[in-house]
Design a protein around this motif. Sequence first.
Motif, PDB file in Angstrom:
ATOM      1  N   GLY A 165      85.039  83.511 144.188  1.00 17.86           N
ATOM      2  CA  GLY A 165      84.373  84.793 144.004  1.00 17.86           C
ATOM      3  C   GLY A 165      85.278  85.900 143.501  1.00 17.86           C
ATOM      4  N   LYS A 166      86.359  85.535 142.854  1.00 19.18           N
ATOM      5  CA  LYS A 166      87.296  86.521 142.314  1.00 19.18           C
ATOM      6  C   LYS A 166      87.080  86.653 140.806  1.00 19.18           C
ATOM      7  CE  LYS A 166      89.459  86.603 146.301  1.00 19.18           C
ATOM      8  NZ  LYS A 166      89.183  87.642 147.233  1.00 19.18           N
ATOM      9  N   VAL A 167      87.504  87.768 140.275  1.00 11.11           N
ATOM     10  CA  VAL A 167      87.496  87.974 138.828  1.00 11.11           C
ATOM     11  C   VAL A 167      88.919  87.738 138.353  1.00 11.11           C
ATOM     12  CG1 VAL A 167      87.103  89.630 136.968  1.00 11.11           C
ATOM     13  CG2 VAL A 167      85.625  89.645 138.983  1.00 11.11           C
ATOM     14  N   GLY A 168      89.090  86.789 137.442  1.00 12.61           N
ATOM     15  CA  GLY A 168      90.421  86.450 136.968  1.00 12.61           C
ATOM     16  C   GLY A 168      91.054  87.586 136.174  1.00 12.61           C
ATOM     17  N   LEU A 169      92.253  87.950 136.527  1.00 12.09           N
ATOM     18  CA  LEU A 169      93.036  88.943 135.799  1.00 12.09           C
ATOM     19  C   LEU A 169      94.323  88.251 135.384  1.00 12.09           C
ATOM     20  CD1 LEU A 169      93.739  91.856 134.863  1.00 12.09           C
ATOM     21  CD2 LEU A 169      94.722  92.201 137.141  1.00 12.09           C
ATOM     22  N   VAL A 170      94.552  88.194 134.078  1.00 13.60           N
ATOM     23  CA  VAL A 170      95.742  87.528 133.557  1.00 13.60           C
ATOM     24  C   VAL A 170      96.687  88.583 133.019  1.00 13.60           C
ATOM     25  CG1 VAL A 170      96.623  85.881 131.857  1.00 13.60           C
ATOM     26  CG2 VAL A 170      94.397  85.477 132.956  1.00 13.60           C
ATOM     27  N   VAL A 171      97.874  88.638 133.575  1.00 14.39           N
ATOM     28  CA  VAL A 171      98.918  89.535 133.078  1.00 14.39           C
ATOM     29  C   VAL A 171      99.876  88.655 132.287  1.00 14.39           C
ATOM     30  CG1 VAL A 171     100.737  91.159 133.681  1.00 14.39           C
ATOM     31  CG2 VAL A 171      98.638  91.045 135.064  1.00 14.39           C
ATOM     32  N   ALA A 172      99.834  88.796 130.960  1.00 11.28           N
ATOM     33  CA  ALA A 172     100.583  87.899 130.086  1.00 11.28           C
ATOM     34  C   ALA A 172     101.971  88.419 129.745  1.00 11.28           C
ATOM     35  CB  ALA A 172      99.795  87.663 128.804  1.00 11.28           C
ATOM     36  N   ASN A 173     102.241  89.690 130.031  1.00 11.58           N
ATOM     37  CA  ASN A 173     103.545  90.286 129.721  1.00 11.58           C
ATOM     38  C   ASN A 173     103.964  90.042 128.279  1.00 11.58           C
ATOM     39  OD1 ASN A 173     103.934  91.393 132.288  1.00 11.58           O
ATOM     40  ND2 ASN A 173     104.743  89.475 133.065  1.00 11.58           N
ATOM     41  N   GLY A 174     103.008  90.089 127.373  1.00 11.10           N
ATOM     42  CA  GLY A 174     103.312  89.962 125.954  1.00 11.10           C
ATOM     43  C   GLY A 174     103.541  88.547 125.462  1.00 11.10           C
ATOM     44  N   LEU A 175     103.328  87.539 126.298  1.00  8.79           N
ATOM     45  CA  LEU A 175     103.546  86.156 125.867  1.00  8.79           C
ATOM     46  C   LEU A 175     102.461  85.723 124.884  1.00  8.79           C
ATOM     47  CD1 LEU A 175     104.602  84.446 129.210  1.00  8.79           C
ATOM     48  CD2 LEU A 175     106.049  85.058 127.265  1.00  8.79           C
ATOM     49  N   GLU A 176     102.880  85.382 123.702  1.00 12.48           N
ATOM     50  CA  GLU A 176     101.978  84.979 122.620  1.00 12.48           C
ATOM     51  C   GLU A 176     101.133  83.756 122.990  1.00 12.48           C
ATOM     52  OE1 GLU A 176     100.715  85.301 118.491  1.00 12.48           O
ATOM     53  OE2 GLU A 176     102.130  86.579 119.533  1.00 12.48           O
ATOM     54  N   GLU A 177     101.715  82.803 123.721  1.00 11.32           N
ATOM     55  CA  GLU A 177     100.998  81.568 124.065  1.00 11.32           C
ATOM     56  C   GLU A 177      99.798  81.853 124.964  1.00 11.32           C
ATOM     57  OE1 GLU A 177     105.262  80.783 123.257  1.00 11.32           O
ATOM     58  OE2 GLU A 177     104.250  82.099 124.665  1.00 11.32           O
ATOM     59  N   VAL A 178      99.970  82.775 125.895  1.00 16.15           N
ATOM     60  CA  VAL A 178      98.866  83.130 126.794  1.00 16.15           C
ATOM     61  C   VAL A 178      97.756  83.805 125.996  1.00 16.15           C
ATOM     62  CG1 VAL A 178      98.186  84.481 128.812  1.00 16.15           C
ATOM     63  CG2 VAL A 178     100.405  83.331 128.771  1.00 16.15           C
ATOM     64  N   GLU A 179      98.134  84.734 125.145  1.00 15.46           N
ATOM     65  CA  GLU A 179      97.152  85.422 124.294  1.00 15.46           C
ATOM     66  C   GLU A 179      96.396  84.416 123.431  1.00 15.46           C
ATOM     67  OE1 GLU A 179      94.845  88.258 122.612  1.00 15.46           O
ATOM     68  OE2 GLU A 179      96.210  88.562 124.290  1.00 15.46           O
ATOM     69  N   ARG A 180      97.111  83.469 122.851  1.00 12.70           N
ATOM     70  CA  ARG A 180      96.487  82.459 121.998  1.00 12.70           C
ATOM     71  C   ARG A 180      95.523  81.594 122.807  1.00 12.70           C
ATOM     72  NH1 ARG A 180     100.384  81.478 118.591  1.00 12.70           N
ATOM     73  NH2 ARG A 180     101.660  80.436 120.145  1.00 12.70           N
TER      74      ARG A 180
END
Length: 152
Positions: free
Chosen positions: A34-49
């Motif tokens: 029941g959580k809303v996912g929050l992704v902190v990528a710290n500028g990592l291109e792979e996560v954004e992709r």
Amino acid sequence: RCKKMLRSGEEPAWPLKVGLRELPLALSAAHDFGKVGLVVANGLEEVERYLLYSCEGLIDGKQLIGEVFIKKNQSLEEAKEMLRDLLLSSMETHGVGVSLHIRMGDSACDLQRFCADGMFPAEVFGGPKRWSNEEVLRHFPHSGISLLQDFQ
């Protein structure tokens, strides 16, 4: 170790720090509890992709700020309409549902300024306790959309 914990079925201690390979599992676990996912990528291109390819709906906070407040190519009302359309299209996928990626980048976009009843409701950020079929019907009574259990 993270995979084993996430697959155990026990609720993890939030927040989690995971690698890219565990990200899909961690997002799924967040949803299951029941959580809303929050992704902190710290500028990592792979996560954004990964998020770009795995989520069909994309809201770009930095672009919103630029279009509405800097370039003034779009009014706040037009931006809210665009957000409504993105939200509805992510929910209306013939019973499949898609993820809606809200990319903040290096912006400090105040998304509350873009929230409005019947457009892009703030309840969207509240997880299943706040974003329910009752809320969908309250905000979009003529849309014919209802949330499947797996997508609440």
